[in-house]
Design a protein around this motif. Structure first.
Motif, PDB file in Angstrom:
ATOM      1  N   GLU A  21      13.762  -3.696  16.886  1.00 21.42           N
ATOM      2  CA  GLU A  21      12.615  -3.909  16.007  1.00 21.42           C
ATOM      3  C   GLU A  21      11.495  -2.941  16.348  1.00 21.42           C
ATOM      4  O   GLU A  21      10.845  -2.378  15.454  1.00 21.42           O
TER       5      GLU A  21
ATOM      6  N   ASN B  87      18.529  -0.794  13.183  1.00 25.35           N
ATOM      7  CA  ASN B  87      19.383  -1.976  13.140  1.00 25.35           C
ATOM      8  C   ASN B  87      20.545  -1.759  14.098  1.00 25.35           C
ATOM      9  O   ASN B  87      21.361  -0.853  13.904  1.00 25.35           O
TER      10      ASN B  87
ATOM     11  N   ASP C 269      22.729  -4.352  14.974  1.00 25.34           N
ATOM     12  CA  ASP C 269      23.586  -5.542  14.898  1.00 25.34           C
ATOM     13  C   ASP C 269      25.048  -5.227  15.195  1.00 25.34           C
ATOM     14  O   ASP C 269      25.714  -5.969  15.925  1.00 25.34           O
TER      15      ASP C 269
END
Length: 249
Positions: free
Chosen positions: A91, A96, A98
């Motif tokens: 963040e 990203n 993930d």
């Protein structure tokens, strides 16, 4: 031989401690030694939660199967696989992560990092005249443990570590002979050699129990393992780990 090797080879699990708390300086030193362990690619994918509160330790003892030494020790550490900070840094950096954070590889990295740190902590503690015992029983009830310790997503408590001043001096339990653990150049595939080494170890363990119990116990290592492993335990683990954002890809 030197003091470091002597400390390592003298290890035995301590399950009874004097009721003397560790000092803040001792705790700080143990944590710093844990952090000095190697970490994959500088990821540092673990956290350590220290527990002093008697009520919290008592609850953890209950969750771990009513092991009294979880509640009564000098200090209790919980080692966690932790990719939460990497989600936070994603963040911060506007990316990203993930796919990476949810991979089996990064779950393995986090578990290995935590384990390396924990063993450094044990060696440090034992070099200070303290004793320690790992507590895998926390994994009996990880939902409750996670709630109690307020661990966020991408953090999984892996095991505990009770540390304190020893109130017992147990015998050192014989390990499997080094030639069965250490394989030269490639894994030992000769079944006769492999089985003979295990049978040799069975005799060592049976003699160990016979001497300790004055003949009341003579079981072998293989009989112990067969009995234990025939009863599947903690079969919720895959689902729990995935629910915390690990091992999904």
């Amino acid at each position: 031989m030197n003091n470091v090797i002597d400390t390592i080879l003298s290890h035995r699990s301590i399950r009874k401690f004097e009721e003397v708390p560790l000092s803040d300086e001792q705790i700080k030193t143990i944590v710093e030694c844990a952090q000095a362990a190697s970490t994959s690619s500088f990821i540092q994918a673990y956290s350590i939660i220290g527990v002093k509160n008697p009520a919290t330790k008592q609850r953890l003892a209950e969750l771990a199967g009513n092991q009294s030494y979880v509640a009564k020790n000098g200090h209790f550490f919980v080692f966690c696989a932790d990719l939460h900070r990497h989600e936070v840094l994603a963040e911060m950096e506007g990316v990203n992560l993930d796919d990476t954070l949810e991979s089996t590889e990064k779950f393995m990295v986090a578990a290995i990092d935590a384990s390396l740190a924990a063993q450094n902590a044990v060696i440090a503690a034992e070099s200070m005249g303290l004793g320690a015992v790992y507590i895998g029983g926390l994994r009996n009830s990880l939902n409750d443990v996670s709630e109690l310790l307020k661990t966020p997503d991408r953090v999984v408590p892996l095991f505990g570590l009770a540390v304190g001043y020893p109130a017992q001096n147990p015998d050192k339990k014989p390990r499997i002979q080094p030639e069965h653990i250490y394989h030269e150049e490639a894994y030992e595939t000769d079944s006769e050699t492999y089985i003979r080494q295990i049978e040799d170890y069975n005799r060592v363990i049976s003699a160990y129990y016979r001497e300790r119990t004055e003949g009341k116990r003579t079981d072998t290592w293989t009989s112990q393992m067969a009995a234990m492993l025939s009863k599947p335990t903690r079969m919720y683990m895959k689902e729990f780990v995935e629910s915390k954002g690990f091992n999904k890809r």
